[in-house]
Scaffold this motif. Structure first.
Motif, PDB file in Angstrom:
ATOM      1  N   ASP A 217      11.855  -6.676  22.503  1.00 23.38           N
ATOM      2  CA  ASP A 217      13.282  -6.370  22.473  1.00 23.38           C
ATOM      3  C   ASP A 217      13.883  -7.037  21.232  1.00 23.38           C
ATOM      4  N   THR A 218      14.402  -6.229  20.331  1.00 22.76           N
ATOM      5  CA  THR A 218      14.956  -6.743  19.073  1.00 22.76           C
ATOM      6  C   THR A 218      16.479  -6.705  19.132  1.00 22.76           C
ATOM      7  N   THR A 219      17.088  -7.840  18.841  1.00 19.13           N
ATOM      8  CA  THR A 219      18.552  -7.920  18.808  1.00 19.13           C
ATOM      9  C   THR A 219      18.997  -8.436  17.446  1.00 19.13           C
ATOM     10  N   PHE A 220      20.161  -7.984  17.024  1.00 17.24           N
ATOM     11  CA  PHE A 220      20.736  -8.401  15.746  1.00 17.24           C
ATOM     12  C   PHE A 220      22.057  -9.116  16.026  1.00 17.24           C
ATOM     13  N   THR A 221      22.204 -10.293  15.458  1.00 21.39           N
ATOM     14  CA  THR A 221      23.452 -11.037  15.604  1.00 21.39           C
ATOM     15  C   THR A 221      23.952 -11.448  14.223  1.00 21.39           C
ATOM     16  N   THR A 222      25.254 -11.469  14.082  1.00 17.39           N
ATOM     17  CA  THR A 222      25.868 -11.900  12.825  1.00 17.39           C
ATOM     18  C   THR A 222      26.324 -13.345  12.971  1.00 17.39           C
ATOM     19  N   VAL A 223      25.860 -14.202  12.069  1.00 13.99           N
ATOM     20  CA  VAL A 223      26.198 -15.624  12.132  1.00 13.99           C
ATOM     21  C   VAL A 223      26.715 -16.081  10.768  1.00 13.99           C
TER      22      VAL A 223
END
Length: 342
Positions: free
Chosen positions: A139-145
């Motif tokens: 499961d691949t998730t993208f988050t902006t930090v």
């Protein structure tokens, strides 16, 4: 004739029922469950199956928990502090995977035996694959930090001390002390520094000679240490152009650790220092300390003559400018999922 046909049907039905009621081995095992750990097994059952489960702790000791779960999370049976389970029957409402969990909460291991059998609902389900297979799902998730990054870094050479300190003799007629302290305050962001100490004409001449060497080799120095003078090249790169000289007068010097130790130095008491020498001239690169105030103690052991001591200190500082930008971070998580093979 009808009686014969009816009898035949009854016979075949009875045979079919007898076959269906015959328990089929699924698993039989003896295992050791380690201290404060658990063992888990997975098996698949068909709709209408009857699961037969039996358990025994070989040495008659208690096992903290035994649980049978219809996946993904419906508990069908649970027992606590079990030593033996003669036989437990569980009805399978719909085909699926069952989890058998054995949990040991003791500080010693447990030796356990168990068997699992199934009674199929009909002849059709007698041949049934109870093995459970596993696949890894990603499961691949993208988050902006927000991420800090270096915008620029400026390196500078700063002259911290450039003075001639006069140090009286041990028997000065004016009563002055034969000890002098030079305060050195390192600028913020110092990464290294250098010092030069030279006594009298000889010490000053040695400093000028070092400058001349650097000027005469200007092309080489510019290539190796662009934008830096003699003291800065020593502070940043450890390039020492200074030569030891001979002379009439010397000075004892001490880099002292604190103000309390300075007072002890001035009062003829024992004091702490991290570098010392008895020289006519001396120069060195310093990597520590890199912040705050430094105390340079100078002592003249000449009975009659005062001395002039040239003291130079240069610090290399780095000032960094940081900014913030948004970046995407990728996070990949893995999980195990059961699947079946017919």
């Amino acid at each position: 004739m009808r009686k014969r046909i009816f009898s035949t049907v009854l016979f075949l039905s009875a045979c079919s029922l007898a076959l269906a009621q015959t328990a089929i081995d699924v698993a039989e095992s003896t295992l050791k469950i380690g201290a404060r750990s658990e063992e888990v097994f997975y098996y698949r059952f068909a709709e209408g199956d009857q699961i037969l489960f039996r358990f025994e702790e070989v040495n008659g000791k208690e096992l903290k928990e035994i649980e049978i779960i219809a996946m993904p999370g419906t508990s069908k049976f649970m027992d606590f502090k079990a030593k033996k389970i003669d036989e437990k029957t569980i009805s399978v409402i719909q085909s699926g995977v069952y989890k058998f969990r054995f949990s040991n909460g003791a500080i010693t291991g447990r030796i356990c035996k168990f068997y699992i059998k199934r009674i199929p609902a009909n002849e059709k389900n007698r041949i049934f694959n109870t093995n459970v297979y596993w696949e890894t799902k990603y499961d691949t998730t993208f988050t902006t930090v927000d991420e800090r990054y270096l915008v620029r870094s400026d390196t500078a050479a700063i002259t911290v001390v450039d003075q001639t300190a006069k140090v009286s003799s041990t028997n000065a007629l004016n009563g002055n002390s034969n000890k002098t302290v030079v305060d050195i305050i390192l600028p913020e962001g110092t990464i290294s520094w250098s010092y030069y100490i030279g006594v009298g004409r000889e010490g000053r001449a040695a400093y000028e000679t070092a400058k001349s060497k650097a000027l005469n080799g200007a092309a080489m120095m510019a290539a190796r240490f662009p934008g830096y003078g003699t003291m800065a090249a020593l502070a940043l790169y450890g390039a020492n152009y200074f030569s030891k000289v001979q002379g009439e007068d010397n000075v004892k010097y001490f880099f002292i650790t604190s103000r309390d130790n300075v007072i002890a130095f001035q009062g003829e008491k024992s004091f702490n220092y991290y570098k010392q020498g008895d020289v006519i001239n001396d120069a060195s690169q310093m990597k520590l300390p890199l912040r705050g105030k430094i105390y340079l103690g100078l002592e003249n052991d000449n009975i009659m003559e005062p001395i002039d001591v040239l003291v130079k200190v240069t610090a290399i500082t780095v000032k960094q400018q940081w900014g913030t930008r948004q970046v995407q971070k990728i996070q990949v998580t893995t999980s195990q999922h059961p699947y079946i093979k017919n």
